[in-house]
Design a protein around this motif. Structure first.
Motif, short mmCIF file in Angstrom:
data_model
loop_
_atom_site.label_atom_id
_atom_site.label_comp_id
_atom_site.label_asym_id
_atom_site.label_seq_id
_atom_site.Cartn_x
_atom_site.Cartn_y
_atom_site.Cartn_z
N PHE A 103 14.56 5.23 -2.48
CA PHE A 103 13.32 5.23 -1.70
C PHE A 103 12.32 6.30 -2.35
O PHE A 103 12.75 7.50 -2.94
N GLY A 104 11.28 5.56 -2.69
CA GLY A 104 10.15 6.36 -3.27
C GLY A 104 9.30 7.10 -2.36
O GLY A 104 8.77 6.38 -1.76
N ILE A 105 9.18 8.35 -2.62
CA ILE A 105 8.18 9.16 -1.76
C ILE A 105 6.73 9.46 -2.57
O ILE A 105 7.01 10.20 -3.53
N PHE A 106 5.90 8.89 -2.05
CA PHE A 106 4.51 8.99 -2.99
C PHE A 106 3.59 10.08 -2.19
O PHE A 106 3.16 9.90 -1.08
N ASP A 107 4.03 11.37 -2.63
CA ASP A 107 3.21 12.60 -2.07
C ASP A 107 1.90 12.66 -2.46
O ASP A 107 1.50 12.58 -3.72
N GLU A 108 1.10 12.93 -1.37
CA GLU A 108 -0.46 12.98 -1.67
C GLU A 108 -0.87 11.73 -2.23
O GLU A 108 -1.76 11.73 -3.18
N ILE A 109 -0.68 10.56 -1.39
CA ILE A 109 -1.13 9.34 -2.18
C ILE A 109 -2.45 9.22 -2.07
O ILE A 109 -2.88 8.38 -2.98
N ASN A 110 -3.14 9.84 -1.25
CA ASN A 110 -4.86 9.57 -1.48
C ASN A 110 -5.36 10.53 -2.31
O ASN A 110 -6.51 10.83 -2.40
N MET A 111 -4.57 11.15 -3.44
CA MET A 111 -5.03 11.55 -4.41
C MET A 111 -4.95 10.70 -5.93
O MET A 111 -5.24 10.93 -6.87
N ALA A 112 -4.38 9.49 -5.27
CA ALA A 112 -4.16 8.59 -6.71
C ALA A 112 -5.46 8.15 -7.15
O ALA A 112 -6.28 7.60 -6.35
N LYS A 113 -5.56 8.03 -8.49
CA LYS A 113 -6.85 7.63 -9.02
C LYS A 113 -6.47 6.03 -9.30
O LYS A 113 -5.29 5.33 -9.18
N ASN A 114 -7.58 5.32 -9.75
CA ASN A 114 -7.49 3.66 -9.78
C ASN A 114 -6.46 3.21 -10.37
O ASN A 114 -5.96 2.27 -10.14
N ILE B 296 7.63 5.14 0.86
CA ILE B 296 7.16 6.19 1.88
C ILE B 296 5.82 6.91 1.06
O ILE B 296 6.06 7.82 0.56
N GLY B 297 4.88 6.89 1.84
CA GLY B 297 3.55 7.48 1.03
C GLY B 297 3.22 8.80 2.31
O GLY B 297 3.47 8.53 3.61
N THR B 298 2.76 9.81 1.91
CA THR B 298 2.35 11.00 2.58
C THR B 298 0.96 11.30 2.17
O THR B 298 0.70 11.08 1.35
N MET B 299 0.10 11.77 3.11
CA MET B 299 -1.08 11.91 2.67
C MET B 299 -1.48 13.19 3.98
O MET B 299 -1.22 13.16 5.05
N ASN B 300 -2.15 14.28 3.44
CA ASN B 300 -3.00 15.42 4.38
C ASN B 300 -4.41 15.05 4.34
O ASN B 300 -5.11 14.24 3.52
N TYR B 301 -5.00 15.34 5.46
CA TYR B 301 -6.26 15.11 5.64
C TYR B 301 -7.05 16.29 5.13
O TYR B 301 -6.58 17.62 5.01
N GLY B 302 -8.17 16.07 4.40
CA GLY B 302 -9.15 16.94 3.90
C GLY B 302 -8.68 17.90 2.64
O GLY B 302 -9.53 18.90 2.44
N TYR B 303 -7.80 17.67 1.99
CA TYR B 303 -7.39 18.41 0.74
C TYR B 303 -8.29 18.20 -0.23
O TYR B 303 -8.83 16.91 -0.47
N ALA B 304 -8.67 19.11 -0.88
CA ALA B 304 -9.40 19.20 -2.18
C ALA B 304 -8.93 17.95 -3.38
O ALA B 304 -7.60 17.84 -3.40
N LEU C 203 3.47 4.82 5.81
CA LEU C 203 2.55 6.09 5.28
C LEU C 203 2.39 6.98 6.58
O LEU C 203 2.42 6.65 7.38
N LEU C 204 2.83 8.09 6.05
CA LEU C 204 2.89 9.27 7.07
C LEU C 204 1.58 9.93 6.87
O LEU C 204 1.49 10.78 5.64
N SER C 205 0.79 10.16 7.80
CA SER C 205 -0.39 10.71 7.76
C SER C 205 -0.70 11.96 8.68
O SER C 205 0.04 11.78 9.58
N GLY C 206 -1.41 13.03 8.57
CA GLY C 206 -1.54 14.01 9.28
C GLY C 206 -1.84 15.28 8.55
O GLY C 206 -1.93 15.36 7.35
#
Length: 315
Positions: free
Chosen positions: A134-145, A178-186, A69-72
């Motif tokens: 290689f699966g790239i999960f972009d903005e993984i912190n927007m995933a719903k349940n 590989i998951g990616t997530m940005n901080y603080g996106y709406a 998981l790549l965060s930043g």
């Protein structure tokens, strides 16, 4: 493919990446050849990733069968790194961008009617699992349940996904996520502990000016270094302002900077190009005025495209 493999590994050898690690990556590629049906998904990235320590951490984890998981914050190169890793490992890429409409059916697949019978129209996670991509999960912190339930199964150590009504999917030995997530996106939310535990997490550091210059020089080898220095400096000024919460991260856009430089090469003035590529991505009038002040400090209004590229006609 072999020539391409040598090329990409040489790029990281130049950065001082461990020779033993590069040999392990080469062995991985040899052990898991890509099936012809998905060979077009093995894609050379447009932007080369710079960052020896980060690359070594990510590659080592992937070699050991881990997902990462790549965060930043914005513009730290998360997607660039993910694409470079897939290219270095020689794997087909499956990009999955999460949004409010992403559900389990869009990930695994959904029923469809073909040849007078109901069958499964496979989704990207299904194909990634089967073909060893290689699966790239972009903005993984927007995933719903509903989507998170699929992620739990795909990332589990048992490496199996049950598809209700169909067969169980056993993940290919080369499949990684590989998951990616940005901080603080709406629209983003905190990842639950169970999901995070399935990843090795890398916190991506902010972009450095020398790194940005290396990237821009790679993409625009015909550009004048002094011109690129000023364009990179404008980006770094915005990054500093954003880090102090003086402006939003909307104008801090690496893709926008690269697009702006392309239009400069086509003859557009640097100031006009940067307004299109970066400045105008802020829709707050007060903030845009602040960014305009930074632009005027870095890029004189009288600058033409010839300040960045030789022999370019003015538009």
């Amino acid at each position: 493919m072999e020539k391409n493999m040598s090329d990409i590994l040489e790029l990281y050898r130049e950065q001082g990446v461990s020779e033993a690690l590069l040999k392990d990556i080469a062995a991985f590629r040899e052990k898991y050849p890509v099936e012809a049906a998905v060979s077009e998904r093995v894609m050379r990235p447009e932007i080369r990733f710079y960052g020896k320590e980060i690359f070594e951490m990510a590659a080592t984890a992937l070699l050991q069968g881990e997902n990462i998981l790549l965060s930043g914050t914005k513009a730290t190169g998360k997607n660039v790194l993910a694409e470079n890793l897939a290219w270095a490992f020689g794997r087909p890429v499956y990009n999955i961008s999460f949004n409010i409409n992403t559900d389990s059916a869009s990930l695994i697949g959904t029923d469809t009617f073909r040849n007078n019978e109901v069958c499964l129209r496979r989704g990207p996670v299904y194909d990634c699992a089967v073909y060893g991509g290689f699966g790239i999960f972009d903005e993984i912190n927007m995933a719903k349940n509903d989507a998170v339930s699929v992620l739990h199964a795909a990332l589990d150590y048992r490496r199996m996904i049950d598809v209700p009504g169909y067969e169980r999917i056993v993940l290919h030995d080369a499949a990684r996520f590989i998951g990616t997530m940005n901080y603080g996106y709406a629209g983003t939310k905190e990842l639950n502990e169970a999901l995070v535990s399935r990843f090795m997490v890398i916190d991506m550091p902010p972009m450095k000016e020398e790194t940005l210059l290396d990237i821009l020089t790679d993409i625009f080898p015909d550009a004048k270094r002094e011109g690129l220095l000023q364009l990179a400096g404008f980006f770094m000024d915005l990054q500093l302002k954003a880090s102090h919460n003086e402006i939003s991260t909307k104008p801090l856009d690496l893709r926008g900077l690269i697009g702006a430089i392309r239009t400069i090469r086509a003859g557009l003035s640097p100031a006009a190009a940067l307004r299109m590529g970066m400045v105008n991505k802020s829709f707050d009038v007060f903030e845009r005025d602040m960014i305009e002040d930074i632009l005027e400090t870095r890029i004189p209004e009288g600058w033409e495209s010839s300040e960045v590229f030789e022999g370019v006609r003015k538009i």
